[in-house]
Enzyme design. Structure first.
Site, mmCIF file in Angstrom:
data_model
loop_
_atom_site.group_PDB
_atom_site.id
_atom_site.type_symbol
_atom_site.label_atom_id
_atom_site.label_comp_id
_atom_site.label_asym_id
_atom_site.label_seq_id
_atom_site.Cartn_x
_atom_site.Cartn_y
_atom_site.Cartn_z
ATOM 1 N N LYS A 139 -3.883 6.572 14.527
ATOM 2 C CA LYS A 139 -4.042 5.802 13.278
ATOM 3 C C LYS A 139 -5.531 5.791 12.881
ATOM 4 O O LYS A 139 -6.305 6.588 13.387
ATOM 5 C CB LYS A 139 -3.495 4.383 13.491
ATOM 6 C CG LYS A 139 -2.001 4.354 13.771
ATOM 7 C CD LYS A 139 -1.218 4.842 12.583
ATOM 8 C CE LYS A 139 0.257 4.961 12.877
ATOM 9 N NZ LYS A 139 0.989 5.628 11.809
ATOM 10 N N LYS A 154 0.840 -1.211 0.000
ATOM 11 C CA LYS A 154 0.000 0.000 0.000
ATOM 12 C C LYS A 154 0.869 1.254 0.000
ATOM 13 O O LYS A 154 0.655 2.172 -0.780
ATOM 14 C CB LYS A 154 -0.913 -0.049 1.230
ATOM 15 C CG LYS A 154 -1.891 1.072 1.340
ATOM 16 C CD LYS A 154 -3.087 0.652 2.179
ATOM 17 C CE LYS A 154 -2.872 0.797 3.668
ATOM 18 N NZ LYS A 154 -2.766 2.205 4.103
ATOM 19 N N SER A 155 1.874 1.286 0.872
ATOM 20 C CA SER A 155 2.747 2.468 0.971
ATOM 21 C C SER A 155 3.423 2.763 -0.360
ATOM 22 O O SER A 155 3.506 3.917 -0.790
ATOM 23 C CB SER A 155 3.859 2.219 1.997
ATOM 24 O OG SER A 155 3.370 2.326 3.286
ATOM 25 N N ARG A 185 -6.854 -2.646 10.031
ATOM 26 C CA ARG A 185 -5.933 -3.551 10.745
ATOM 27 C C ARG A 185 -6.657 -4.267 11.891
ATOM 28 O O ARG A 185 -6.311 -5.381 12.249
ATOM 29 C CB ARG A 185 -4.718 -2.792 11.274
ATOM 30 C CG ARG A 185 -4.023 -1.947 10.190
ATOM 31 C CD ARG A 185 -2.685 -2.459 9.740
ATOM 32 N NE ARG A 185 -2.082 -1.526 8.806
ATOM 33 C CZ ARG A 185 -1.723 -1.794 7.545
ATOM 34 N NH1 ARG A 185 -1.864 -2.990 7.050
ATOM 35 N NH2 ARG A 185 -1.190 -0.876 6.775
ATOM 36 N N GLN A 227 5.331 9.427 6.942
ATOM 37 C CA GLN A 227 4.436 10.263 6.139
ATOM 38 C C GLN A 227 4.895 11.717 6.181
ATOM 39 O O GLN A 227 4.944 12.394 5.158
ATOM 40 C CB GLN A 227 2.997 10.143 6.653
ATOM 41 C CG GLN A 227 2.414 8.753 6.427
ATOM 42 C CD GLN A 227 1.009 8.608 6.966
ATOM 43 O OE1 GLN A 227 0.502 9.489 7.648
ATOM 44 N NE2 GLN A 227 0.382 7.486 6.667
ATOM 45 N N ARG A 280 -7.846 12.795 11.958
ATOM 46 C CA ARG A 280 -6.387 12.557 11.931
ATOM 47 C C ARG A 280 -5.626 13.861 11.690
ATOM 48 O O ARG A 280 -5.937 14.622 10.784
ATOM 49 C CB ARG A 280 -6.073 11.485 10.886
ATOM 50 C CG ARG A 280 -6.825 10.204 11.247
ATOM 51 C CD ARG A 280 -6.437 9.040 10.417
ATOM 52 N NE ARG A 280 -5.058 8.666 10.637
ATOM 53 C CZ ARG A 280 -4.423 7.779 9.885
ATOM 54 N NH1 ARG A 280 -5.048 7.205 8.880
ATOM 55 N NH2 ARG A 280 -3.180 7.477 10.140
ATOM 56 N N ASP A 329 2.678 -0.641 11.971
ATOM 57 C CA ASP A 329 1.352 -1.154 11.613
ATOM 58 C C ASP A 329 1.139 -2.599 12.068
ATOM 59 O O ASP A 329 0.027 -3.122 11.990
ATOM 60 C CB ASP A 329 1.140 -1.041 10.097
ATOM 61 C CG ASP A 329 1.092 0.426 9.656
ATOM 62 O OD1 ASP A 329 0.681 1.273 10.469
ATOM 63 O OD2 ASP A 329 1.489 0.723 8.513
ATOM 64 N N SER A 384 7.686 9.663 11.889
ATOM 65 C CA SER A 384 6.612 9.463 10.909
ATOM 66 C C SER A 384 7.151 9.531 9.494
ATOM 67 O O SER A 384 7.656 10.567 9.050
ATOM 68 C CB SER A 384 5.517 10.525 11.089
ATOM 69 O OG SER A 384 4.673 10.531 9.951
ATOM 70 N N ARG A 436 2.951 5.936 -3.197
ATOM 71 C CA ARG A 436 4.103 6.728 -3.656
ATOM 72 C C ARG A 436 4.268 6.649 -5.162
ATOM 73 O O ARG A 436 4.594 7.645 -5.820
ATOM 74 C CB ARG A 436 5.376 6.242 -2.943
ATOM 75 C CG ARG A 436 5.411 6.707 -1.476
ATOM 76 C CD ARG A 436 6.367 5.853 -0.671
ATOM 77 N NE ARG A 436 6.598 6.353 0.673
ATOM 78 C CZ ARG A 436 5.757 6.198 1.702
ATOM 79 N NH1 ARG A 436 4.602 5.559 1.538
ATOM 80 N NH2 ARG A 436 6.052 6.675 2.905
HETATM 81 C C1 S3P Z 1 3.005 5.026 6.236
HETATM 82 C C2 S3P Z 1 3.617 5.422 7.388
HETATM 83 C C3 S3P Z 1 3.093 5.095 8.734
HETATM 84 C C4 S3P Z 1 2.110 3.941 8.669
HETATM 85 C C5 S3P Z 1 1.108 4.087 7.571
HETATM 86 C C6 S3P Z 1 1.793 4.180 6.228
HETATM 87 C C7 S3P Z 1 3.592 5.445 4.950
HETATM 88 O O1 S3P Z 1 2.417 6.223 9.235
HETATM 89 O O2 S3P Z 1 1.448 3.785 9.896
HETATM 90 O O3 S3P Z 1 0.225 2.980 7.557
HETATM 91 O O4 S3P Z 1 3.207 4.894 3.907
HETATM 92 O O5 S3P Z 1 4.448 6.335 4.964
HETATM 93 P P1 S3P Z 1 3.228 7.382 10.024
HETATM 94 O O6 S3P Z 1 4.229 7.928 9.099
HETATM 95 O O7 S3P Z 1 2.199 8.416 10.400
HETATM 96 O O8 S3P Z 1 3.806 6.683 11.218
#
Ligand code: S3P
Length: 435
Positions: free
Chosen positions: A348, A21-22, A394, A168, A122, A321, A166, A26
């Site tokens: 989350k 997914k991540s 999750r 993100q 969030r 996660d 983080s 991207r």
């Molecule tokens: C993610 C980073 C994590 C993770 C999320 C996906 C990402 O969040 O929990 O499911 O794809 O960069 P955080 O960066 O807020 O910890």
């Protein structure tokens, strides 16, 4: 939608878990920023990552889907067009926090982002702060939440020390940093580095290095254009983690998970499991490694007894996660399992400290919440019952695995939440049970 998961299945065979997914998020965003078309193979077909394709379409990228492949014709670094309506990020926190990094340097343009009820809880002040330091403006509801508007501007480079671990936030600042001479993000504890790897692959100047205090620094420099012909998205270790836990906990299980991404900044869960004594075979990436590619391997999992462990802050970003699964495994381990330094779980898709503790306790677990984690007393077993997902994917998958390993089975209330990352979980389990 409710779904039941019962014990007694014989889980054997091979399965390819869903795409990461991540990395899919991207790839869609970098593809939209690129000047040449990008072909993405094995793009995750789930609700969260469909939101990302819709979002990049809304700002002007062309997206075509053919036989499981996605082709993106990007609008180029500086040509994103503000749509008339807000961009709907659905339930996708990663989309909501990464895309503003790009939008922040669309000079003179304003983009509003909004999402579902969970996304509106969030925080986005964590990206508003560094983007403001760079010269852009992000106006959020109550200064903190979606819907919010990003106003693009000419940006200047910063060195930003992450106040929370983080990936993100780091990724947002690095994407914005592509429009500056030089931008550095410092992290006391390393978090997933998919953005750095993909940008390096797309021709940006990226430097990722360990720092003297045990942390990491990522630096990007100005990029006029990005170009990456093909991205192959690996299997998602965070989704595979639910199958891995089922493999470890269900008596007689033996599974091979094919093509799983094992970037060391994602693989903390595997190291925690190794420490617990679980039997997992696979070629993991060496901690500290960095390259423009994502390592992939097959993972071979066998059922076996496990011992309790302690997870501290330094390991949390590498397994963020998967920490709900550590709580579930702790129920079956010998001894007391403790997770600390994981306060981020509270922001989350649900407050995952509260929902995991309430959910597992309802199934018979001996589990206590801490401010920043939980303590689980291992009983070698779990009774079963009902668990509410609170709309969190999750939690849905956690309940499903708990059911497979429990004495009496588990009814998962709100199983549709799993659609955002692993729509085919029940089918994969059925296929393994039939093998
Ligand atoms: C993610 C980073 C994590 C993770 C999320 C996906 C990402 O969040 O929990 O499911 O794809 O960069 P955080 O960066 O807020 O910890």
């Amino acid at each position: 939608m409710n779904a039941r998961f019962d014990p007694g299945l014989r889980l054997r065979g091979r399965v390819a878990p869903p795409a990461d997914k991540s990395i899919s998020h991207r790839a869609a965003i970098v593809g939209a920023m690129a000047s040449e078309p990008m072909r993405i193979t094995n793009y995750l077909d789930a609700a969260d990552t469909r939101s990302t394709l819709d979002a990049v379409r809304r700002v002007g990228a062309l997206v075509e889907r053919h036989d499981g492949e996605v082709l993106i014709r990007g609008c180029g670094m500086r040509n994103a067009q503000p749509p008339d309506e807000p961009i709907d990020v659905g339930n996708a926190g990663t989309l909501m926090r990464l895309m503003p990094g790009w939008l922040a340097f669309q000079q003179g343009a304003a983009f509003t982002l909004d999402g579902d009820a969970s996304i509106r809880r969030r925080p986005v002040d964590r990206i508003a702060g560094p983007l403001a330091q760079m010269g852009a403006q992000l106006d959020a509801t109550e200064g903190r939440y979606p819907p919010f508007t990003v106003r693009g501007a000419g940006l200047h480079g910063i060195t930003y020390e992450l106040p929370v671990a983080s990936a993100q936030v780091k990724s947002c600042v690095l994407l914005a940093g592509l429009a500056t001479d030089r931008t550095t993000v410092l992290e006391a504890i390393p978090s997933r580095d998919h953005t750095e790897r993909m940008l390096a692959g797309a021709g940006a100047r990226v430097d990722r290095r360990a720092t003297e205090n045990g942390g990491f620094a990522s630096t990007v420099g100005n990029a006029d254009e990005l170009e990456l012909e093909t991205v192959r998205v690996p299997g998602d270790l965070s989704s595979a983690a639910f199958l891995i836990a089922a493999g470890v906990l269900v008596p007689g299980a033996r599974l091979v998970l094919e093509g799983v991404g094992v970037n060391w900044t994602r693989a903390g869960f595997l190291r925690i499991l190794e420490r617990m004594g679980a039997i997992i075979v696979g070629e993991l990436e060496e901690p500290g490694a960095f390259s423009a590619t994502e390592p992939v391997c097959d993972l071979d999992i066998s059922h076996g007894p496990i011992e309790a462990t302690t997870v501290g802050a330094d390991e949390v970003p590498l397994a963020i996660d998967e920490l709900p699964l550590v709580a579930l495994l702790g129920c079956f381990a010998e001894g007391e399992t403790v997770v600390r330094g994981a306060g981020e779980l509270r922001v989350k898709e649900s407050d995952r400290i509260a929902t995991v503790v309430e959910g597992l306790r309802g199934l018979g677990a001996d589990i206590e919440a801490l401010d920043d984690g939980f303590v689980v007393g291992g009983r070698g077993t779990l009774r079963g019952g009902r668990i509410d997902t609170h709309g969190d994917h999750r939690l849905a998958l956690l309940g499903a695995v708990a059911g497979l390993a429990s004495q009496e089975g588990v009814e998962v209330v709100g199983m549709e939440a799993a659609e955002v990352s692993y729509p085919g979980f029940a089918q994969d389990i059925a296929a393994l049970a039939a093998a």
